[in-house]
Every structure is written in structure tokens, then in C-alpha cells.
Design a protein around this motif. Structure first.
Motif, PDB file in Angstrom:
ATOM      1  N   LEU A   1      20.603 -93.692  42.780  1.00 18.83           N
ATOM      2  CA  LEU A   1      19.321 -93.400  43.423  1.00 18.83           C
ATOM      3  C   LEU A   1      19.325 -93.783  44.897  1.00 18.83           C
ATOM      4  O   LEU A   1      18.803 -93.057  45.744  1.00 18.83           O
ATOM      5  N   THR A   2      19.905 -94.939  45.212  1.00 19.04           N
ATOM      6  CA  THR A   2      19.817 -95.449  46.588  1.00 19.04           C
ATOM      7  C   THR A   2      21.150 -95.499  47.324  1.00 19.04           C
ATOM      8  O   THR A   2      21.177 -95.735  48.533  1.00 19.04           O
ATOM      9  N   ASN A   3      22.268 -95.346  46.582  1.00 22.57           N
ATOM     10  CA  ASN A   3      23.598 -95.333  47.198  1.00 22.57           C
ATOM     11  C   ASN A   3      23.851 -96.572  48.060  1.00 22.57           C
ATOM     12  O   ASN A   3      24.237 -96.491  49.228  1.00 22.57           O
ATOM     13  N   SER A   4      23.613 -97.744  47.499  1.00 23.40           N
ATOM     14  CA  SER A   4      23.873 -99.038  48.141  1.00 23.40           C
ATOM     15  C   SER A   4      22.946 -99.352  49.301  1.00 23.40           C
ATOM     16  O   SER A   4      23.192-100.316  50.038  1.00 23.40           O
ATOM     17  N   ASN A   5      21.897 -98.565  49.511  1.00 26.54           N
ATOM     18  CA  ASN A   5      20.986 -98.855  50.610  1.00 26.54           C
ATOM     19  C   ASN A   5      20.063-100.029  50.304  1.00 26.54           C
ATOM     20  O   ASN A   5      19.474-100.606  51.213  1.00 26.54           O
ATOM     21  N   ASN A   6      19.907-100.352  49.030  1.00 24.55           N
ATOM     22  CA  ASN A   6      19.097-101.499  48.625  1.00 24.55           C
ATOM     23  C   ASN A   6      20.006-102.568  48.060  1.00 24.55           C
ATOM     24  O   ASN A   6      20.901-102.282  47.258  1.00 24.55           O
ATOM     25  N   SER A   7      19.768-103.795  48.462  1.00 23.21           N
ATOM     26  CA  SER A   7      20.660-104.898  48.108  1.00 23.21           C
ATOM     27  C   SER A   7      20.290-105.473  46.748  1.00 23.21           C
ATOM     28  O   SER A   7      19.340-106.245  46.616  1.00 23.21           O
ATOM     29  N   LEU A   8      21.022-105.058  45.716  1.00 23.66           N
ATOM     30  CA  LEU A   8      20.912-105.622  44.382  1.00 23.66           C
ATOM     31  C   LEU A   8      22.233-106.291  44.028  1.00 23.66           C
ATOM     32  O   LEU A   8      23.302-105.825  44.445  1.00 23.66           O
ATOM     33  N   VAL A   9      22.169-107.340  43.241  1.00 21.46           N
ATOM     34  CA  VAL A   9      23.373-108.117  42.977  1.00 21.46           C
ATOM     35  C   VAL A   9      24.394-107.299  42.184  1.00 21.46           C
ATOM     36  O   VAL A   9      25.610-107.451  42.389  1.00 21.46           O
ATOM     37  N   SER A  10      23.954-106.428  41.289  1.00 19.59           N
ATOM     38  CA  SER A  10      24.898-105.609  40.528  1.00 19.59           C
ATOM     39  C   SER A  10      25.657-104.654  41.446  1.00 19.59           C
ATOM     40  O   SER A  10      26.870-104.451  41.285  1.00 19.59           O
ATOM     41  N   ILE A  11      24.960-104.061  42.424  1.00 22.96           N
ATOM     42  CA  ILE A  11      25.620-103.176  43.389  1.00 22.96           C
ATOM     43  C   ILE A  11      26.545-103.973  44.292  1.00 22.96           C
ATOM     44  O   ILE A  11      27.648-103.536  44.636  1.00 22.96           O
ATOM     45  N   THR A  12      26.120-105.167  44.683  1.00 22.19           N
ATOM     46  CA  THR A  12      26.956-106.025  45.529  1.00 22.19           C
ATOM     47  C   THR A  12      28.249-106.391  44.820  1.00 22.19           C
ATOM     48  O   THR A  12      29.335-106.378  45.426  1.00 22.19           O
ATOM     49  N   ILE A  13      28.164-106.720  43.543  1.00 23.04           N
ATOM     50  CA  ILE A  13      29.365-107.055  42.764  1.00 23.04           C
ATOM     51  C   ILE A  13      30.312-105.855  42.718  1.00 23.04           C
ATOM     52  O   ILE A  13      31.529-106.000  42.909  1.00 23.04           O
ATOM     53  N   ALA A  14      29.767-104.671  42.463  1.00 19.78           N
ATOM     54  CA  ALA A  14      30.603-103.469  42.403  1.00 19.78           C
ATOM     55  C   ALA A  14      31.282-103.204  43.742  1.00 19.78           C
ATOM     56  O   ALA A  14      32.466-102.835  43.787  1.00 19.78           O
TER      57      ALA A  14
END
Length: 292
Positions: A235-248
Motif C-alpha cells: 500500500l505504501t511502498n516503505s513510505n511509512n515507517s513500520l517495524v515489520s517493513i524496517t526489518i524487511a
């Protein structure tokens, strides 16, 4: 103490005999996909090029970026857990008033929707509520309502929470339905006969009966939202900082991959889940005599 536990386990295995055989594949799967990866992640979080160190954890709490991603994930997970639990509980209560045939059909539908998540769910929301989505265009042309002009943005935190709620509500519904179904009609009728009003019934009987299930359901919804990755990323393509996306990004990044730091973030996430489970168990224990 350990010898006693092993001895009791051996007795149970001998007593069960062949009945334990079907559990062997389950035990192997748990070891292969849960216990061993957990041990590796914990080891990787403290293993650096210079040896065992807590440097990764120190870097996380010193960096504003990682702290913000942890905070964002916690806030989103708590919001989704609360909203999903409220909608799911009221939905389960409403379902109880329907006939058995309709209940079975709706339960099947809810069970199907609970499995719709990830990238397909994000794509469906983009098609419906994107800038040129079907619902967005229809509301603008037919009703004169410009959603994006009014401040709505699917690709923001509002959109993430909205999409997360979609797969959290069916899960809350399925978790709360057995507890709501256990709140039998004769209990309500008996309370009303004894002079209790509707508000008094729910305050003294209904809510205390449902509270342990609500606490457990919230913990599962919180964990489900905290670990979600594919939907938010699509949905956001890493534009929003979530810990799950950061880990990936730390694991698969081409520029600055840092598996040790990713493992440390995963350990912190697991710690949050453990804390939520402990708090949930404590609250359940304290609420055991609320309705007495």
C-alpha cells in the motif's frame, strides 16, 4: 524439578502409546519453523563481526528512525486491535439474534473474508479507494464528495489502519462468537425477571463474562497487526515507517543490509508480544471475580 518434569512426560508418553504418533509431525514442524528460528534470531541479534555484543539493541534505541518505527507499529496495532475488537464483538452479538441457517451462512462468509489479506487486499483497496478508485470517483461524481479533497488518503496512516481493520474484524468476529454464544438467552431472561435492567445486566453480568475472551482476542489482534508486512508494504511502498517493513529492508536491502539489527528489532517485537500476553493474563486473572 527438571527430572520430575521429564519423568512425568515419559509416563504420559507411555500411557498414550500410539496416540502420540500424530503429534510427531506437529512437534517437528514447531521445531523447524518456530523454535529453531527463534533461537537463531536471538543469537543473530547479539552476534556481530566483533563477537557477541548488545550493540544492535543500543543502536536501535539511539536511532530516532527505529524508535519511531517501533512507536508507529505499536500505535497502529493498538488502534486496530481496539477498533477490530469493538466491531467484531458487536457483530457477534448481532449474529446471535439471527436464525441458525443465516448464522451458518454468515459465519462461512466471515471465515472466507478473514483469509483475504496481503497484497491482494491492498490492491483491492487501491481499486476501490485509490485516487482514481471506483468508490472515490462515484462519490465525487454522484454525491459531490471529494474524499481526497476532504483530507482522506489511502496511502497514509489512515489507509493502513483502514486496511488492517478489514482483516482484523473477521478474526475478532470468529474469536468472540463462541464467547457471545455462551452468553445464553436464559441468563438474560433470568436477570430481567429478577429486576435487572439492560444496562445493569451488561455492567454486572454480560461484560464480565465476555471480558476474558475480549482480552485474549485483543492480544491476538494486536499480534496480528504488529507482524503484518505485505499489506502495508504494497500500500505504501516503505513510505511509512513500520517495524515489520524496517526489518524487511534490513534483511533484503541492497545498500545497507544488517541482519543483526533486523534480528534485534524482531526480538524487541517478540518482547512486546510477550509483555502483552503477560498483561493479558494478569488482567484475566484480576477480572475473574468481577461478575460475582
Amino acid at each position: 524439578m527438571k527430572k520430575n518434569i521429564v519423568a512425568r512426560l515419559g509416563q504420559e508418553l507411555r500411557r498414550g502409546g500410539i496416540l502420540w504418533v500424530p503429534f510427531i509431525p506437529l512437534i517437528i514442524l514447531a521445531l523447524a519453523f518456530e523454535i529453531l528460528p527463534m533461537i537463531y534470531i536471538i543469537y543473530s541479534s547479539v552476534h556481530t563481526a566483533s563477537g557477541l555484543s548488545m550493540a544492535s539493541f543500543s543502536e536501535i534505541f539511539k536511532s530516532k528512525y527505529y524508535v519511531v518505527s517501533l512507536r508507529n507499529s505499536l500505535l497502529v496495532s493498538v488502534a486496530v486491535g481496539i477498533i477490530g475488537l469493538i466491531i467484531g464483538t458487536f457483530g457477534a452479538l448481532s449474529l446471535r439474534s439471527l436464525g441458525e441457517a443465516w448464522r451458518e451462512k454468515l459465519l462461512t462468509l466471515v471465515n472466507m473474508t478473514s483469509n483475504f489479506s496481503g497484497v491482494p487486499l491492498a490492491f483491492a483497496y487501491i481499486v476501490l479507494l485509490g485516487v482514481n478508485g471506483l468508490v472515490t470517483v462515484l462519490m465525487k461524481e454522484k454525491m459531490g464528495l471529494d474524499l481526497y479533497g476532504m483530507g482522506f488518503n489511502l496511502f497514509s496512516w489512515t489507509g493502513i489502519v483502514l486496511v488492517y481493520i478489514y482483516f482484523s474484524v473477521p478474526l475478532a468476529f470468529m474469536l468472540m462468537y463462541p464467547a457471545v454464544y455462551a452468553l445464553r438467552q436464559d441468563i438474560q431472561e433470568a436477570a430481567y425477571i429478577l429486576g435487572a435492567g439492560r444496562v445493569h445486566f451488561w455492567r454486572k453480568i454480560g461484560v464480565p463474562i465476555l471480558l476474558p475472551s475480549m482480552l485474549g482476542s485483543f492480544t491476538l489482534l494486536f499480534a496480528n497487526a504488529l507482524g503484518a508486512y505485505a499489506t502495508a508494504y504494497a500500500l505504501t511502498n516503505s513510505n511509512n515507517s513500520l517495524v515489520s517493513i524496517t526489518i524487511a529492508n534490513l534483511v533484503t536491502g541492497d545498500i545497507f543490509p544488517d541482519p543483526s539489527l533486523a534480528s534485534a528489532l524482531a526480538v524487541i517485537m517478540a518482547a512486546f508480544l510477550v509483555v502483552s500476553i503477560v498483561i493479558n493474563a494478569r488482567l484475566k486473572k484480576n477480572s475473574g471475580g468481577v461478575g460475582e
